[in-house]
Design an enzyme around this catalytic site. Structure first.
Site, PDB file in Angstrom:
ATOM      1  N   TYR A   1       0.461  13.905   9.514  1.00 43.61           N
ATOM      2  CA  TYR A   1       1.440  13.913  10.612  1.00 43.61           C
ATOM      3  C   TYR A   1       1.971  15.326  10.761  1.00 43.61           C
ATOM      4  O   TYR A   1       1.811  16.173   9.887  1.00 43.61           O
ATOM      5  CB  TYR A   1       2.584  12.938  10.330  1.00 43.61           C
ATOM      6  CG  TYR A   1       3.564  13.408   9.276  1.00 43.61           C
ATOM      7  CD1 TYR A   1       3.382  13.074   7.934  1.00 43.61           C
ATOM      8  CD2 TYR A   1       4.674  14.186   9.624  1.00 43.61           C
ATOM      9  CE1 TYR A   1       4.268  13.503   6.971  1.00 43.61           C
ATOM     10  CE2 TYR A   1       5.575  14.620   8.659  1.00 43.61           C
ATOM     11  CZ  TYR A   1       5.363  14.278   7.327  1.00 43.61           C
ATOM     12  OH  TYR A   1       6.243  14.706   6.375  1.00 43.61           O
ATOM     13  N   CYS A   2       2.644  15.582  11.914  1.00 40.96           N
ATOM     14  CA  CYS A   2       3.316  16.863  12.074  1.00 40.96           C
ATOM     15  C   CYS A   2       4.583  16.703  12.911  1.00 40.96           C
ATOM     16  O   CYS A   2       5.460  15.944  12.533  1.00 40.96           O
ATOM     17  CB  CYS A   2       2.399  17.955  12.596  1.00 40.96           C
ATOM     18  SG  CYS A   2       1.439  17.551  14.059  1.00 40.96           S
ATOM     19  N   ARG A   3       4.672  17.388  14.053  1.00 41.19           N
ATOM     20  CA  ARG A   3       5.977  17.448  14.732  1.00 41.19           C
ATOM     21  C   ARG A   3       6.242  16.326  15.706  1.00 41.19           C
ATOM     22  O   ARG A   3       7.393  16.036  16.031  1.00 41.19           O
ATOM     23  CB  ARG A   3       6.097  18.772  15.483  1.00 41.19           C
ATOM     24  CG  ARG A   3       6.100  19.964  14.555  1.00 41.19           C
ATOM     25  CD  ARG A   3       6.237  21.255  15.332  1.00 41.19           C
ATOM     26  NE  ARG A   3       6.132  22.395  14.435  1.00 41.19           N
ATOM     27  CZ  ARG A   3       5.319  23.439  14.624  1.00 41.19           C
ATOM     28  NH1 ARG A   3       4.534  23.467  15.695  1.00 41.19           N
ATOM     29  NH2 ARG A   3       5.300  24.432  13.778  1.00 41.19           N
TER      30      ARG A   3
END
Lengths: 221, 221
Positions: free
Chosen positions: A174-176
């Site tokens: 996952y990221c932002r």
DNA sequence: TTATTATTCAATAGATTAATTGATTACTAG
DNA sequence: CTAGTAATCAATTAATCTATTGAATAATAA
């Protein structure tokens, strides 16, 4: 009728805050956690003065708050409802603006099934130790808050990390947020190496807003 | 990084659509159901040309669609996600913009407990015949769609209607949305007459979007 | 065909917005 | 006190937005 008119004019102030791409980008970074003006200007590629002005507009619209500590001024999102609003905006754009569909399909779609894994399912399987949760944001963003139990491997360190990885382990990255390229990139690269990898639904701010377990830095700096 | 920049620019197009009070007002009316340009211009107090231009901007942002039938062009909201977005916007404004809080407190608050009745509770009690659901919007808005089983009494007819009302009956009034004055007004007047009245949470578009039972006109006109 | 109606188009003027530049303020460290 | 840093302020220009006006288009009715 003056009331109605005034009220819509006030709602429009929030709309105005959302009417500029640079401000939306600033909001995305702020959704990750508290940031100084300089940090934001660097990451958004704007001059400090321009960043400061945009942040003030966001503050006038009630979307961010700020506090001063020493020389620096730190801004933060003023509540979880802002994240919900941003997601609603993104999702309307994705569904109805054809250019967004084009961009997303061109840049974000990896050939295979890229169905992201829902948060609830991720939580369950991570608890059972079936998957490794991978945070591919830069180290400082990870430091200011991340999904409980997630491992931080910024994209540039990914190749190195892959080498010492058990190839049977399943990865969820996952990221932002839902359109952040980092996790898409990471999943694509992991799959190239024959590792089972999927993307988590949305990103850190949505995870946190959903009330799911996080680890946050509460230190002053 | 060009991708990120382009994507935020596209999101901003939706934001721009929300950045003008008149457009937000048009969206509120469109959230009730399909409307012609002329109807919208009348109710929003704008010239027809100006209304047409705003509607075209909304269409470019993907928020409304239109169809032509005879001489008239009918516009409609392009999906339920638009209503969710509008509610998110309203709720952010209400929570964080102090001027909105002031307006709401000044114009919408009736002295007593004005806790609106949640949709789920309303549904249950209406099924049991414990309450009468009152739609206080103009007749034509009611005609194009309303809460299943609701009675239409536009504000101007309220006094007349009260007279032939069983005073023990409990009333729940609704109108266009969470900040629509009509239902507030109706509740206040009913209470003056000693009738037990409350306001429904939000309004018709939210009820419909929640998938709760409605009666809609599917006729051409 | 001609007149009528609903909407859109095109041109305009005034207001608002965005980014740049350089100056100014507030704070810290020496 | 002085120098240095982070952020804000103020002034400017170019671009964009809003509302108005009057003309143009498309569909209908006489």
């Amino acid at each position: 009728m003056a009331f109605k008119h005034d009220l819509f004019a006030q709602f429009a102030r929030v709309g105005k805050a959302l009417s500029n791409g640079n401000r939306l980008e600033l909001l995305e970074y702020l959704a990750q956690g508290e940031r100084s003006v300089e940090q934001l200007s660097t990451v958004a590629g704007l001059t400090v003065a321009n960043t400061s002005q945009h942040l003030q507009q966001l503050r006038h619209a009630g979307m961010v708050t700020s506090r001063k500590e020493g020389l620096k001024v730190y801004y933060r999102i003023s509540g979880d409802d802002i994240i919900i609003l941003l997601d609603a905006l993104r999702s309307v754009a994705e569904r109805h603006v054809t250019d967004v569909q084009y961009l997303v399909n061109t840049y974000l779609t990896v050939k295979d099934n890229l169905e992201p894994i829902p948060r609830a399912e991720l939580l369950e399987r991570a608890r059972d130790g079936l998957i490794t949760v991978l945070d591919v944001r830069p180290a400082e963003e990870y430091a200011s808050g991340h999904v409980s139990g997630a491992v931080n491997v910024p994209l540039k360190d990914l190749e190195k990390w892959i080498k010492k990885l058990d190839k049977n382990q399943e990865i969820v990255a996952y990221c932002r947020g839902p359109h952040c390229v980092l996790a898409f990139d990471a999943v694509a690269r992991l799959r190239e190496k024959g590792i089972k990898a999927r993307r988590m639904e949305d990103g850190y701010p949505e995870w946190k807003t959903a009330g799911l377990p996080v680890e946050e830095s509460h230190s002053g700096t």
